[in-house]
Design a protein around this motif. Structure first.
Motif, short mmCIF file in Angstrom:
data_model
loop_
_atom_site.label_atom_id
_atom_site.label_comp_id
_atom_site.label_asym_id
_atom_site.label_seq_id
_atom_site.Cartn_x
_atom_site.Cartn_y
_atom_site.Cartn_z
N ILE A 105 0.84 -1.20 0.00
CA ILE A 105 0.00 0.00 0.00
C ILE A 105 0.87 1.25 0.00
CG2 ILE A 105 -1.86 1.23 1.18
CD1 ILE A 105 -2.69 -1.48 0.15
N ILE A 106 1.96 1.21 0.76
CA ILE A 106 2.86 2.36 0.83
C ILE A 106 3.63 2.52 -0.47
CG2 ILE A 106 4.87 3.30 2.04
CD1 ILE A 106 3.88 1.83 4.56
N PHE A 107 4.02 1.40 -1.09
CA PHE A 107 4.86 1.47 -2.28
C PHE A 107 4.08 1.88 -3.53
CE2 PHE A 107 7.05 -0.51 -5.94
CZ PHE A 107 8.26 0.17 -5.84
N THR A 108 2.79 1.64 -3.57
CA THR A 108 2.00 1.93 -4.78
C THR A 108 2.05 3.41 -5.18
OG1 THR A 108 0.52 0.06 -4.37
CG2 THR A 108 -0.29 1.79 -5.82
N PRO A 109 1.84 4.37 -4.26
CA PRO A 109 1.98 5.78 -4.68
C PRO A 109 3.40 6.12 -5.13
CG PRO A 109 0.80 5.60 -2.60
CD PRO A 109 1.37 4.25 -2.87
N VAL A 110 4.40 5.43 -4.55
CA VAL A 110 5.79 5.66 -4.97
C VAL A 110 5.96 5.23 -6.43
CG1 VAL A 110 8.20 5.07 -4.56
CG2 VAL A 110 6.64 5.37 -2.62
N LEU A 111 5.41 4.07 -6.79
CA LEU A 111 5.46 3.61 -8.17
C LEU A 111 4.75 4.59 -9.10
CD1 LEU A 111 6.08 1.45 -10.31
CD2 LEU A 111 3.93 0.31 -9.66
N PHE A 112 3.62 5.09 -8.66
CA PHE A 112 2.87 6.09 -9.45
C PHE A 112 3.74 7.31 -9.71
CE2 PHE A 112 -0.06 9.65 -9.87
CZ PHE A 112 -1.03 9.16 -10.73
N ALA A 113 4.42 7.79 -8.67
CA ALA A 113 5.27 8.97 -8.81
C ALA A 113 6.46 8.68 -9.73
CB ALA A 113 5.77 9.43 -7.44
N TRP A 114 7.04 7.48 -9.64
CA TRP A 114 8.17 7.13 -10.51
C TRP A 114 7.75 7.14 -11.98
CZ3 TRP A 114 10.66 2.38 -7.58
CH2 TRP A 114 11.36 2.87 -6.46
N ILE A 115 6.58 6.60 -12.26
CA ILE A 115 6.09 6.59 -13.64
C ILE A 115 5.89 8.02 -14.14
CG2 ILE A 115 4.17 5.91 -15.14
CD1 ILE A 115 3.78 3.46 -13.37
#
Length: 202
Positions: A128-138
């Motif tokens: 759950i914490i990593f999903t927004p990080v992935l979104f930001a990386w993209i």
């Protein structure tokens, strides 16, 4: 089609397509096609943001998808108001690419079966914490991609001005200053014609 929430995404976009066809054969007032397309994406954004799922990760990826759709809706509407704005056009392209990339990310997160996205225990919040990080990386990756494309285009135009006979020595190949000037004149005429068409439609 067994999900009413997902199925409701399609009618506004189909309506927008019908308005585009109508505008092609019988011109409508300026901005109408953009307005309907913006409403289509806006409806999808509302449905995704209001999407509720018992699984927190499923709900989170849908909310992030809704943010992408909302961004597309806003930039499409802005492109109808400022059709010749480079910044608005670039923002619209960015949000459309972001929505498409996030669709691919969702399919991997939810349906790939990758153990990375599987909960190791009932209270595991890592994914759950990593999903927004992935979104930001993209998003950052797409920004870098668009910046690289813009810089390459600028270098190509600067090179064409410095080398009137083209990039391939004196053989006259590649982009030339004369061709570039002709291109600018054609673009100017096209903008003037579109401006007259918009004025006639108002």
């Amino acid at each position: 089609m067994n999900s009413w929430s997902h199925a409701t995404n399609y009618p506004p976009l189909v309506l927008s397509g019908m308005v585009d066809l109508l505008h092609h054969y019988s011109p409508l007032p300026a901005g109408i096609p953009h307005g309907f397309l913006s409403l289509g994406f806006g409806t999808s954004a509302f449905l995704m943001l209001a999407h509720t799922k018992p699984e927190p990760l499923d709900g989170l990826v849908h909310q992030l998808l809704g943010l992408c759709m909302a961004g597309v809706s806003v930039t499409v509407l802005a492109s109808g108001i400022w059709p010749r704005s480079f910044a608005v056009g670039a923002a619209k392209s960015l949000m459309l690419m972001m929505e498409g990339c996030w669709f691919f990310a969702i399919t991997h997160i939810l349906f790939s079966g990758d153990v990375t996205w599987a909960a190791s225990h009932p209270g595991d919040m890592t994914r759950i914490i990593f999903t927004p990080v992935l979104f930001a990386w993209i998003f950052i990756g797409l920004l870098c991609f668009m910046l690289a494309v813009f810089l390459m285009m600028q270098l190509a135009l600067v090179g064409s001005r410095r080398h009137p006979k083209g990039f391939a020595g004196n053989k006259g190949k590649g982009i030339t200053s004369a061709n570039y000037q002709k291109y600018l004149k054609l673009q100017q005429k096209d903008h003037q014609a579109r401006g007259k068409e918009d004025d006639s439609c108002v």
